[in-house]
Design a protein around this motif. Structure first.
Motif, mmCIF file in Angstrom:
data_model
loop_
_atom_site.group_PDB
_atom_site.id
_atom_site.type_symbol
_atom_site.label_atom_id
_atom_site.label_comp_id
_atom_site.label_asym_id
_atom_site.label_seq_id
_atom_site.Cartn_x
_atom_site.Cartn_y
_atom_site.Cartn_z
ATOM 1 N N ARG A 70 10.895 75.509 40.358
ATOM 2 C CA ARG A 70 9.506 75.075 40.246
ATOM 3 C C ARG A 70 9.015 75.163 38.793
ATOM 4 N NH1 ARG A 70 9.094 77.183 45.603
ATOM 5 N NH2 ARG A 70 8.921 79.323 44.839
ATOM 6 N N GLU A 118 7.889 72.030 36.424
ATOM 7 C CA GLU A 118 6.550 72.045 35.847
ATOM 8 C C GLU A 118 6.626 71.865 34.335
ATOM 9 O OE1 GLU A 118 2.527 72.056 35.512
ATOM 10 O OE2 GLU A 118 3.740 71.935 37.350
ATOM 11 N N ARG A 126 7.226 68.246 33.655
ATOM 12 C CA ARG A 126 6.028 67.428 33.856
ATOM 13 C C ARG A 126 5.071 67.548 32.669
ATOM 14 N NH1 ARG A 126 6.638 68.729 39.482
ATOM 15 N NH2 ARG A 126 5.466 70.665 39.183
#
Length: 461
Positions: free
Chosen positions: A442, A446, A449
């Motif tokens: 995760r 992130e 992104r």
């Protein structure tokens, strides 16, 4: 094993007869490979050694594992086993000392008679098998289908340990005799393949917890116990890439929640692996003294689906709803076996100790024991002594508890942490490790992104 000394691996996994055969038929050893050794001799493997009383809070993160992410839920077992500074140094002199004491320990176990199988223990096991088989048939006869399926699942669970013993030739120590015991139990009674299991399991024992090599931790897309799987590693066992695709991302993000539900279906996957092995000309033996094992296994597979699929599910159970319930319950009851198979390794280190790490140190560092009272040993089937078993795979299951105290003394003497937890704590360690890797994914996504957003906004200006 290219470029490494495999003496202890060969000795641990093979009988004296097999070793003598290899000595007579072996040629010159292969020199170290520049290709295989390049990555394994990295300078970032730390060689510092500290005492075993170092507090857990002072354990530092492992250097060799790439893309290390911090997590507040990092498992204790993984932290201990990944910190190479808590183990003997990886230089040749330090590892030679570990090897010497490991071989002395092997001689001690032999002198204590622990390699001799206690057949009276199997008499007790046979009583358990017979009782469960009788309960399965009785409940089936009187239409108590749920109870019948439970007893059959429990029987399969206990018989799996007998197959494990036979696969390691620790019952009679005879290759064909133990192989036939394993085939009869695994294929004829359980519908699984002992030949597949031996091929898979022997590699697991040599390259325990190696992401590239160990098939027992290669469960993509469902599980990843290291962030190294995020790079779509190539499995040397399956000879294919393990793609880190969208399905893998979804499963791994939720793997700590899906761990038990997926393992409930584990036995169905073993059927697929069994037939893949038996039908693949590159896997099952077609030459040598074991050429006929494949055909005996295939006969066993046909027999299994006759008595279980036709005689039990189809003829003995009247409705399709009851048949489906019987099928799933009998298979899901065996889920604790799959938990046990993953419990001793999923929370442990996947760090490569380098070219010179000894077999003994590698096994202790990548394996965890489960602490339980002696009267519960039959439920665990010896899998609660995985450290002992990995050090001495041919040691009979019923002698592992006696051998454990000598292994603990060995670990204390050479300065290696002996990781052992209760069954409940061990499960928490595994779930924590799976959750940690999910969190790493995760965080990585992130970061990507944010980086992509910054790049786009930067171009817009």
């Amino acid at each position: 094993m290219v470029g490494r000394d495999g003496t202890d691996e060969i000795t641990a996994l093979h009988s004296e007869e097999a070793q003598a055969y290899m000595q007579n038929s072996s040629g010159r050893s292969t020199p170290p490979s520049l290709v295989f050794d390049t990555e394994e001799t990295r300078d970032d493997v730390r060689l510092r050694r500290v005492g075993n009383d170092t507090p857990i809070s002072e354990i530092s993160s492992p250097g060799p594992e790439p893309e290390r992410f911090e997590s507040s839920e990092a498992s204790t077992a993984h932290a201990i086993s990944s910190d190479l500074s808590r183990y003997p140094r990886l230089d040749q002199m330090s590892q030679d000392e570990v090897i010497s004491k490991y071989r002395q320990l092997d001689e001690k176990l032999q002198s204590k008679g622990l390699y001799q199988c206690p057949y009276s223990s199997y008499a007790v096991e046979f009583i358990r098998y017979s009782a469960l088989f009788a309960l399965f048939l009785t409940c089936l006869h009187y239409s108590y289908y749920t109870l019948s399926s439970i007893f059959l699942g429990l029987l399969w669970h206990l018989l799996s340990f007998l197959v494990h013993d036979a696969g390691h030739l620790s019952i009679t120590h005879g290759f064909h005799t133990d192989s036939c015991i394993g085939i009869f139990v695994a294929d004829f009674i359980g519908g699984l393949s002992v030949g597949w299991w031996k091929r898979n399991h022997n590699v697991h024992h040599i390259k325990t917890n190696s992401p590239e090599h160990d098939p027992d931790i290669q469960h993509m897309p469902f599980f990843a116990i290291s962030s190294r799987f995020f790079a779509s590693l190539r499995s040397t066992y399956y000879d294919r890439d393990m793609p880190f695709d969208s399905a893998s991302r979804w499963f791994i993000k939720h793997q700590h929640y899906l761990y038990y539900p997926i393992l409930l279906m584990g036995r169905f996957n073993l059927y697929r692996l069994a037939w893949t092995y038996l039908l693949d000309p590159k896997q099952a033996p077609r030459k040598g003294s074991a050429w006929w094992h494949r055909y005996l296994e295939m006969t066993g597979q046909v027999f299994f689906w006759y008595w279980y699929g036709y005689r039990t599910l189809y003829l003995s159970i009247p409705t399709w709803s009851s048949r489906i319930a019987f099928l799933f319950i009998s298979h899901m009851i065996t889920a604790p076996l799959h938990v046990q198979l993953t419990l001793s390794h999923f929370a442990m280190s996947t760090v490569d100790g380098g070219l010179h790490e000894s077999f003994a140190q590698k096994m202790v560092r990548t394996t965890m024991d489960v602490d339980c009272p002696p009267w519960l040993d039959f439920i665990h089937g010896g899998l609660n002594f995985q450290v002992v078993h990995h050090l001495f795979p041919r040691l009979p299951r019923h002698n592992l508890r006696r051998a454990q105290k000598y292994v603990k003394e060995f670990c204390d003497e050479v300065g290696m942490p002996y990781v052992i937890f209760t069954f409940t704590r061990g499960n928490k360690e595994v779930i924590s490790r799976l959750g940690e890797v999910a969190e790493q994914l995760r965080v990585m996504e992130e970061c990507r992104r944010v980086a992509a957003k910054d790049l786009i906004e930067g171009h817009s200006h």
